[in-house]
Scaffold this motif. Structure first.
Motif, mmCIF file in Angstrom:
data_model
loop_
_atom_site.group_PDB
_atom_site.id
_atom_site.type_symbol
_atom_site.label_atom_id
_atom_site.label_comp_id
_atom_site.label_asym_id
_atom_site.label_seq_id
_atom_site.Cartn_x
_atom_site.Cartn_y
_atom_site.Cartn_z
ATOM 1 N N THR A 1 -15.386 -41.818 -27.877
ATOM 2 C CA THR A 1 -15.093 -40.397 -27.710
ATOM 3 C C THR A 1 -13.804 -40.061 -28.474
ATOM 4 O OG1 THR A 1 -13.715 -40.688 -25.736
ATOM 5 C CG2 THR A 1 -16.143 -40.565 -25.426
ATOM 6 N N ASP A 2 -13.461 -38.726 -28.443
ATOM 7 C CA ASP A 2 -12.229 -38.325 -29.146
ATOM 8 C C ASP A 2 -10.970 -38.627 -28.322
ATOM 9 O OD1 ASP A 2 -12.478 -36.514 -27.149
ATOM 10 O OD2 ASP A 2 -12.375 -34.732 -28.439
ATOM 11 N N GLY A 3 -11.156 -39.190 -27.086
ATOM 12 C CA GLY A 3 -10.004 -39.558 -26.243
ATOM 13 C C GLY A 3 -9.363 -38.397 -25.504
ATOM 14 N N SER B 1 -17.496 -34.793 -26.955
ATOM 15 C CA SER B 1 -16.867 -34.920 -28.262
ATOM 16 C C SER B 1 -16.759 -36.403 -28.617
ATOM 17 C CB SER B 1 -15.462 -34.300 -28.240
ATOM 18 O OG SER B 1 -15.549 -32.920 -27.961
ATOM 19 N N LEU B 2 -17.260 -36.780 -29.785
ATOM 20 C CA LEU B 2 -17.259 -38.167 -30.254
ATOM 21 C C LEU B 2 -16.423 -38.266 -31.526
ATOM 22 C CD1 LEU B 2 -21.075 -38.951 -29.817
ATOM 23 C CD2 LEU B 2 -19.220 -39.577 -28.268
ATOM 24 N N ARG B 3 -15.732 -39.405 -31.686
ATOM 25 C CA ARG B 3 -14.935 -39.625 -32.904
ATOM 26 C C ARG B 3 -15.687 -40.636 -33.775
ATOM 27 N NH1 ARG B 3 -9.863 -38.398 -33.928
ATOM 28 N NH2 ARG B 3 -9.383 -38.099 -31.718
ATOM 29 N N GLY C 1 -12.754 -40.896 -38.607
ATOM 30 C CA GLY C 1 -11.740 -40.086 -37.921
ATOM 31 C C GLY C 1 -12.192 -38.695 -37.574
ATOM 32 N N SER C 2 -13.339 -38.258 -38.107
ATOM 33 C CA SER C 2 -13.806 -36.904 -37.808
ATOM 34 C C SER C 2 -14.379 -36.866 -36.405
ATOM 35 C CB SER C 2 -14.868 -36.481 -38.829
ATOM 36 O OG SER C 2 -15.982 -37.371 -38.778
#
Length: 878
Positions: free
Chosen positions: A68-70, A92-94, A98-99
């Motif tokens: 995830t994006d954290g 939301s996933l990273r 990095g996108s």
């Protein structure tokens, strides 16, 4: 592709569940991940790896929160997914670069794990996809059905329902094509799976309705079904579209076209002539017969050679000019002859005919080539076969179905006496006048039923003679199977039928002879006892004239009875038989001298006896009796006088007993011919039967000719008879020629002395005869031993070894026969003296025994004086 971290699974059920999950993850297009209770990814499919931009296998083993994006929102989502059994929302996933990617996600608890299904941004969701596809297929003109990547039916248009009669249920879980929820059966499962994996699949010759053992018969329609994978702009597989095309009429037209092409190709390939297509001077097509004719191959000929290359140099200008003219003229033309030249240098005589055709807008020549050499060979062969039919020894006659003759070979001309020119076109039955049962008209129904018939027929020849024929008939039919004629093969078996009748007559005479011989044998034994004891009475009783006269009358009566049995034995070929070389001319002269005095003055006796005739081998008394009987029958056949002629001549004739082919032997033939009343066929067939006579009562016993038959056959000869009513009879008696010279006549017998105490063994199964012989011989000074069978005779001979001077042996005994006893006595003592006696005997047995040392043969009944004389001779013969 699907990756899963290696784990040790002890529970088989857990392993099975794991495999099912793996199959599900491979089949779906969304990103799917399995997260354990520690938050670690333990399974992921390819779509998940693509979504986060990691390499294959890199996702498994990572903490899910690392994907995830954290953000606080992401961590909150993870907490919610662990607390709830099901969760849906945004996540939301990273990515690895990095996108951050915002995606729709669903989470569902599975035991201690959580399974995440994440739809990439821009992709259409399952429900949205189904709605979109249904709207797109609504007006699609072809029958179509859409399947999601799990095989579920997500859309079906009206054309599909109209074609197959199947549509999706109005509500509830959509059917799955992999499990029979559509028109696809188990046989299509592999093809569906290939399509769901992204391969385009074409199902050709798709029958509808499918074959069903309960409803046999061909399908009503033939379809072609295309399974087309549908992808999004990024190339991701979205669903599979199945479209169906009804090709029933197309297949029917294609099949008819193939059958038509096959028929025409067969006609061309099976043509007896070579067929070719010529373009720009080169062969574009040649049939099989063309290649056979010129001994070449299609590869060597088509597109490489033309007619001029297969033509002899001297005929090429003529053939080239013909081909130019035919190519320029649209009308049919005549053929041209030329000498063909094969690649191997051999030549053949040909005839070519070509006509102009236009194919693909270009003029060409379509033609045929005929091998005149082969046609001439076939014509010669047909002529040869026709000549063979003319040379066949059997008559071959062909008629049409109405019985009119259409073919008549030379053998038929010889058999029937009608020329082919006279027979053709005439009714066969009226020509040969068969007996009613043998007519072709009567046999036609049998031929119509069975097709063939074999048997014997009686037909008349042109001169009216009736012949026996062996016939083989068969029906000839046209192409439609209708009978159009009859082919008959006929062989004259008249001679064979005559031989069969003679064989049957001989067998009948042999049977009657066996019966007559047995009766005569028993009579002779009885008469022998009577005659013998009468002789003893004449010796013992006082010599008063009155008693002697009585005894003479009794003795003459007994001897007359013995004469009757002698005639029976003569017919049975078992009478007295003393074989020696004889002068037949002398014997016949003696008979005619004795017979002449009994002739009516109106009968003229003629004889022709050559002096240089060869000797015959036989019994003089029997042959004398045979000739005398023939003369008496000839005399009795001429009550009003006529000519009686006896002719002797040497001949070479086939031996009727030697089989096929007959063996030629030298004979002396005596012909006794009269000009009397003659015989019809019925009397002629029975003339040699015993007791058959055409004479009135008291004028004949019917044994005379029967005795002649037996005597001649017993001498190895045979008889032939020609007779016609009103024209007389000729009997020919054939006697085999002997190898030795005639023996001198024996002097008359002297007074017989009595015995000097010699021992005689009498062997006979008739006890009265044994007693008679013992009495007679004992009175004459002999010592007599008696045995009533062969075994007893051998025992007595061994007990009195060296003291028995003579054995009187009966040839016909039950058990150990006379011949066997003779051989056994000779084995005990090669010097034994044996005198044979019998009520009858056969030529071979008597001759063989005398040749092997017997001292003579005495025929029953016999006078005691004759017995005494033969015993004395045997004892004095060293």
């Amino acid at each position: 592709m699907f990756w899963r971290r290696k784990t040790h699974v002890d529970d088989p059920r857990a392993a099975e569940a794991s495999e099912r999950l793996a199959a599900v993850l491979r089949a779906v297009s969304d990103a799917v991940l399995e997260v354990d209770e520690h938050g670690v990814v333990v399974a992921a499919n390819r779509a998940a790896a693509d979504l986060v931009g990691l390499g294959p296998g890199s996702v498994v083993g990572l903490p899910f929160r690392a994907l995830t994006d954290g953000s606080a929102e992401a961590l909150h989502v993870l907490e919610e997914s662990r607390r709830r059994k099901r969760w849906t929302g945004e996540l939301s996933l990273r990515r690895a670069d990095g996108s951050v990617v915002q995606a729709s996600a669903r989470a569902e608890a599975a035991g201690r794990s959580v399974v995440w299904s994440i739809t990439p941004p821009g992709a259409v969701g399952g429900r949205e996809l189904a709605s979109h596809v249904r709207q797109a297929l609504h007006d699609f003109p072809l029958p179509a059905q859409a399947l999601d990547l799990d095989g579920r039916v997500i859309a079906t248009n009206r054309a599909w329902v109209d074609l197959f009669g199947q549509g999706p249920p109005p509500s509830g879980e959509p059917p799955n094509a992999l499990r029979g929820g559509s028109v696809f059966g188990p046989q299509h499962r592999s093809a569906l799976q290939d399509a769901l994996r992204g391969q385009a699949v074409r199902l050709q010759n798709f029958p509808w309705p499918p074959p069903d053992a309960r409803r046999p018969g061909p399908p009503s329609r033939t379809l072609e079904v295309l399974l087309a994978p549908i992808r999004d702009p990024q190339g991701r597989l979205q669903f599979v579209l199945a479209t169906a095309l009804d090709i029933t009429e197309q297949r029917r037209l294609e099949e008819e076209l193939r059958e038509s092409e096959a028929r025409y190709r067969t006609l061309i390939e099976e043509s007896p002539d070579g067929v070719f297509l010529l373009e720009d001077g080169l062969f574009r097509f040649v049939n099989r017969r063309f290649l056979q004719m010129f001994r070449t191959t299609s590869a060597e000929c088509v597109d490489r050679l033309g007619p001029l290359a297969l033509c002899a140099p001297e005929d090429r200008p003529k053939l080239a000019n013909y081909l130019r003219e035919r190519l320029a003229s649209p009308s049919p033309g005549e053929a041209v002859g030329f000498v063909g030249l094969r690649p191997d240098g051999s030549r053949l005589e040909c005839e070519l005919q070509a006509n102009r055709v236009v194919l693909r807008g270009k003029p060409m020549l379509l033609g045929t080539v005929r091998d005149l050499t082969e046609h001439r060979r076939v014509a010669d062969m047909l002529h040869f076969q026709a000549s063979l039919l003319e040379q066949v020894q059997d008559a071959i006659v062909a008629t049409d179905w109405d019985g009119r003759v259409v073919y008549w070979n030379r053998a038929a001309e010889a058999l029937y006496g009608w020329l082919a020119s006279d027979a053709l076109g005439r009714d066969f039955d009226s020509l040969v006048q068969p007996e009613a049962r043998d007519s072709l008209a009567r046999l036609r129904q049998h031929l119509l039923r069975d097709g063939t018939w074999r048997g014997e027929l009686r037909h008349r020849t042109a001169d009216g003679q009736v012949s026996w024929l062996s016939a083989s008939l068969s029906v000839q039919r046209d192409a439609q199977g209708r009978p159009v004629g009859v082919l008959g093969v006929y062989r004259d078996i008249t001679a064979n039928k005559r031989l069969e009748e003679e064989l049957l007559q001989a067998q009948k005479m042999e049977s009657i002879g066996t019966l007559a011989g047995g009766i005569a044998h028993d009579f002779n034994n009885i008469l022998g006892t009577i005659v013998g004891y009468l002789g003893l009475l004449k010796e013992e009783l006082p010599g008063t004239p009155e008693l002697q006269r009585y005894f003479d009358v009794l003795e003459r009566s007994a001897l007359r009875a013995s004469e009757l049995t002698r005639q029976l034995l003569g017919f049975a070929r078992r009478g007295k038989f003393e074989v020696r070389p004889l002068d037949v001319a002398r014997l016949c002269s003696e008979v005619t001298e004795l017979f002449r005095s009994t002739l009516d003055p109106r009968i003229e006796l003629r004889t022709r006896f050559p002096s240089d005739l060869p000797m015959v081998e036989g019994d003089a008394s029997q042959l004398h009796q045979a000739v005398l009987n023939l003369c008496m029958n000839a005399r009795d056949a001429m009550p009003d006088g006529g000519v009686l002629e006896l002719v002797l001549q040497p001949v070479i004739a086939p031996d009727p007993t030697s089989g096929e082919p007959p063996v030629l032997r030298p004979y002396v033939c005596l012909t006794v011919r009269d000009t009397g009343v003659g015989m019809d066929e019925h009397v002629k067939a029975r003339m040699f039967e015993p007791f058959f006579t055409t004479k009135g009562p008291g004028k004949g016993t019917g044994l005379g000719l029967a005795m002649v038959y037996g005597i001649v056959r017993n001498h190895g000869g045979f008889l032939e008879v020609d007779s016609e009513v009103g024209k007389g009879t000729a009997v020919r008696m054939y006697l085999p020629v002997a190898s030795g010279a005639a023996e001198p006549e024996e002097a008359g017998e002297a007074e017989v002395d009595g015995g000097a105490g010699e021992t005689i063994l009498v062997v006979d199964d008739e006890e009265p005869l044994c007693n008679l012989l013992r009495d007679v011989l004992t009175r004459r000074g002999y010592r007599v031993l008696v045995a009533t069978d062969g075994q007893e005779a051998l025992r007595l001979y061994q007990e009195h070894a060296g003291r028995i001077d003579l054995v009187i042996l009966d040839m016909t005994m039950p058990g150990l026969s006379g011949t066997q006893t003779f051989d056994a006595l000779r084995a005990l003592d090669p010097r034994v003296r044996i005198l044979l006696t019998s009520g009858y005997t056969q030529e071979r047995a008597a001759r063989d025994a005398v040749a092997r040392g017997a001292k003579g043969f005495l025929q029953k009944p016999f006078l005691i004086s004759e017995l005494a004389a033969r015993v004395r001779e045997a004892l004095q013969d060293d």
